[in-house]
Scaffold this motif. Structure first.
Motif, mmCIF file in Angstrom:
data_model
loop_
_atom_site.group_PDB
_atom_site.id
_atom_site.type_symbol
_atom_site.label_atom_id
_atom_site.label_comp_id
_atom_site.label_asym_id
_atom_site.label_seq_id
_atom_site.Cartn_x
_atom_site.Cartn_y
_atom_site.Cartn_z
ATOM 1 N N MET A 40 0.839 -1.196 0.000
ATOM 2 C CA MET A 40 0.000 0.000 0.000
ATOM 3 C C MET A 40 0.873 1.245 0.000
ATOM 4 S SD MET A 40 -2.963 -1.133 2.673
ATOM 5 C CE MET A 40 -3.452 0.534 2.927
ATOM 6 N N GLY A 41 0.565 2.153 -0.903
ATOM 7 C CA GLY A 41 1.292 3.410 -0.977
ATOM 8 C C GLY A 41 0.795 4.413 0.050
ATOM 9 N N ARG A 42 1.460 5.544 0.097
ATOM 10 C CA ARG A 42 1.142 6.584 1.074
ATOM 11 C C ARG A 42 -0.290 7.103 0.895
ATOM 12 N NH1 ARG A 42 5.187 11.084 0.582
ATOM 13 N NH2 ARG A 42 6.511 9.507 1.505
ATOM 14 N N GLY A 65 -27.808 0.349 16.025
ATOM 15 C CA GLY A 65 -28.183 -1.039 15.786
ATOM 16 C C GLY A 65 -27.107 -1.845 15.079
ATOM 17 N N ALA A 66 -27.570 -2.749 14.209
ATOM 18 C CA ALA A 66 -26.659 -3.667 13.523
ATOM 19 C C ALA A 66 -25.705 -2.927 12.582
ATOM 20 C CB ALA A 66 -27.451 -4.705 12.741
ATOM 21 N N LEU A 67 -26.150 -1.803 12.047
ATOM 22 C CA LEU A 67 -25.295 -1.022 11.166
ATOM 23 C C LEU A 67 -24.045 -0.531 11.889
ATOM 24 C CD1 LEU A 67 -25.015 0.062 8.304
ATOM 25 C CD2 LEU A 67 -26.296 2.085 9.018
ATOM 26 N N ASP A 68 -24.161 -0.284 13.190
ATOM 27 C CA ASP A 68 -22.998 0.090 13.994
ATOM 28 C C ASP A 68 -21.923 -0.976 13.932
ATOM 29 O OD1 ASP A 68 -23.871 2.531 14.822
ATOM 30 O OD2 ASP A 68 -24.397 1.910 16.852
ATOM 31 N N TRP A 69 -22.325 -2.220 14.076
ATOM 32 C CA TRP A 69 -21.373 -3.332 14.069
ATOM 33 C C TRP A 69 -20.706 -3.493 12.715
ATOM 34 C CZ3 TRP A 69 -19.657 -5.350 18.393
ATOM 35 C CH2 TRP A 69 -20.437 -5.218 19.532
ATOM 36 N N VAL A 70 -21.490 -3.371 11.658
ATOM 37 C CA VAL A 70 -20.937 -3.529 10.309
ATOM 38 C C VAL A 70 -19.955 -2.400 10.004
ATOM 39 C CG1 VAL A 70 -21.509 -3.566 7.857
ATOM 40 C CG2 VAL A 70 -22.949 -4.787 9.484
ATOM 41 N N LEU A 71 -20.374 -1.164 10.227
ATOM 42 C CA LEU A 71 -19.498 -0.032 9.959
ATOM 43 C C LEU A 71 -18.277 -0.029 10.885
ATOM 44 C CD1 LEU A 71 -22.033 2.873 9.313
ATOM 45 C CD2 LEU A 71 -20.778 1.501 7.649
ATOM 46 N N GLY A 72 -18.471 -0.459 12.114
ATOM 47 C CA GLY A 72 -17.347 -0.553 13.050
ATOM 48 C C GLY A 72 -16.323 -1.577 12.591
ATOM 49 N N ALA A 73 -16.788 -2.712 12.100
ATOM 50 C CA ALA A 73 -15.874 -3.752 11.599
ATOM 51 C C ALA A 73 -15.117 -3.249 10.374
ATOM 52 C CB ALA A 73 -16.643 -5.023 11.275
ATOM 53 N N VAL A 74 -15.803 -2.576 9.475
ATOM 54 C CA VAL A 74 -15.149 -2.024 8.286
ATOM 55 C C VAL A 74 -14.115 -0.976 8.701
ATOM 56 C CG1 VAL A 74 -15.510 -0.682 6.177
ATOM 57 C CG2 VAL A 74 -17.079 -2.532 6.752
ATOM 58 N N ALA A 75 -14.456 -0.144 9.676
ATOM 59 C CA ALA A 75 -13.526 0.879 10.160
ATOM 60 C C ALA A 75 -12.277 0.236 10.764
ATOM 61 C CB ALA A 75 -14.210 1.775 11.188
ATOM 62 N N VAL A 76 -12.450 -0.838 11.513
ATOM 63 C CA VAL A 76 -11.300 -1.528 12.105
ATOM 64 C C VAL A 76 -10.403 -2.104 11.012
ATOM 65 C CG1 VAL A 76 -10.620 -3.558 13.456
ATOM 66 C CG2 VAL A 76 -12.382 -2.017 14.318
ATOM 67 N N VAL A 77 -10.998 -2.754 10.014
ATOM 68 C CA VAL A 77 -10.203 -3.333 8.925
ATOM 69 C C VAL A 77 -9.448 -2.238 8.169
ATOM 70 C CG1 VAL A 77 -10.356 -4.530 6.705
ATOM 71 C CG2 VAL A 77 -11.635 -5.384 8.670
ATOM 72 N N LEU A 78 -10.130 -1.153 7.846
ATOM 73 C CA LEU A 78 -9.469 -0.051 7.147
ATOM 74 C C LEU A 78 -8.349 0.557 7.991
ATOM 75 C CD1 LEU A 78 -12.490 1.789 5.487
ATOM 76 C CD2 LEU A 78 -10.737 0.423 4.355
ATOM 77 N N VAL A 84 -0.729 -0.909 9.127
ATOM 78 C CA VAL A 84 0.253 -1.947 8.825
ATOM 79 C C VAL A 84 0.883 -1.745 7.451
ATOM 80 C CG1 VAL A 84 0.528 -4.441 8.485
ATOM 81 C CG2 VAL A 84 -0.846 -3.595 10.357
ATOM 82 N N GLY A 85 0.117 -1.228 6.498
ATOM 83 C CA GLY A 85 0.641 -1.014 5.155
ATOM 84 C C GLY A 85 0.480 -2.197 4.233
ATOM 85 N N THR A 86 -0.301 -3.180 4.655
ATOM 86 C CA THR A 86 -0.539 -4.376 3.851
ATOM 87 C C THR A 86 -2.028 -4.609 3.728
ATOM 88 O OG1 THR A 86 1.498 -5.387 4.589
ATOM 89 C CG2 THR A 86 -0.143 -6.868 3.695
ATOM 90 N N CYS A 87 -2.492 -4.809 2.502
ATOM 91 C CA CYS A 87 -3.892 -5.152 2.266
ATOM 92 C C CYS A 87 -3.954 -6.606 1.815
ATOM 93 C CB CYS A 87 -4.498 -4.245 1.204
ATOM 94 S SG CYS A 87 -6.214 -4.664 0.834
ATOM 95 N N PRO A 88 -4.509 -7.501 2.646
ATOM 96 C CA PRO A 88 -4.576 -8.906 2.267
ATOM 97 C C PRO A 88 -5.391 -9.150 0.995
ATOM 98 C CG PRO A 88 -5.056 -8.637 4.594
ATOM 99 C CD PRO A 88 -4.999 -7.272 4.006
ATOM 100 N N ALA A 89 -6.351 -8.292 0.700
ATOM 101 C CA ALA A 89 -7.148 -8.464 -0.514
ATOM 102 C C ALA A 89 -6.315 -8.191 -1.768
ATOM 103 C CB ALA A 89 -8.363 -7.548 -0.484
#
Length: 103
Positions: A40-42, A65-78, A84-89
């Motif tokens: 991943m670049g700068r 509600g449930a949207l909190d969990w989904v958006l929270g998980a996406v925020a953590v992954v991002l 870390v500078g590495t995207c497993p995808a």
């Protein structure tokens, strides 16, 4: 050297890195290969960090509600991939936004 009580000081241990041997399809520890490939670049990292911050703000102040969990998980992954500078995808496709020039 012992410290008077008879205990030797701990020796530094290198963390194992992984390589794939031609004879075996399994991954084996190696000290010659990188454990994680920075791909991943700068700009990519900064955009992910900003997106993570915005998603956390949405979770805290807007959604419920449930949207909190989904958006929270996406925020953590991002956030983690930005830090870390590495995207497993990116790895299976060989994608890299990292600048390869050496200054």
């Amino acid at each position: 050297m012992a410290d008077g009580i008879g205990n030797a000081p701990p020796r530094p241990v290198a963390a194992p890195r992984w390589r794939q041997d031609e004879a075996s399809p399994m991954l084996e520890p190696s000290l010659s290969a990188n454990a994680m490939t920075l791909n991943m670049g700068r700009t990519d990292r900064r955009l992910r960090a900003v997106a993570a911050i915005l998603l956390v703000a949405l979770v805290l102040f807007v959604t419920d509600g449930a949207l909190d969990w989904v958006l929270g998980a996406v925020a953590v992954v991002l956030g983690v991939t930005a830090a870390v500078g590495t995207c497993p995808a990116y790895l299976p496709f060989g994608i890299s936004t990292r600048d390869r020039t050496v200054a």
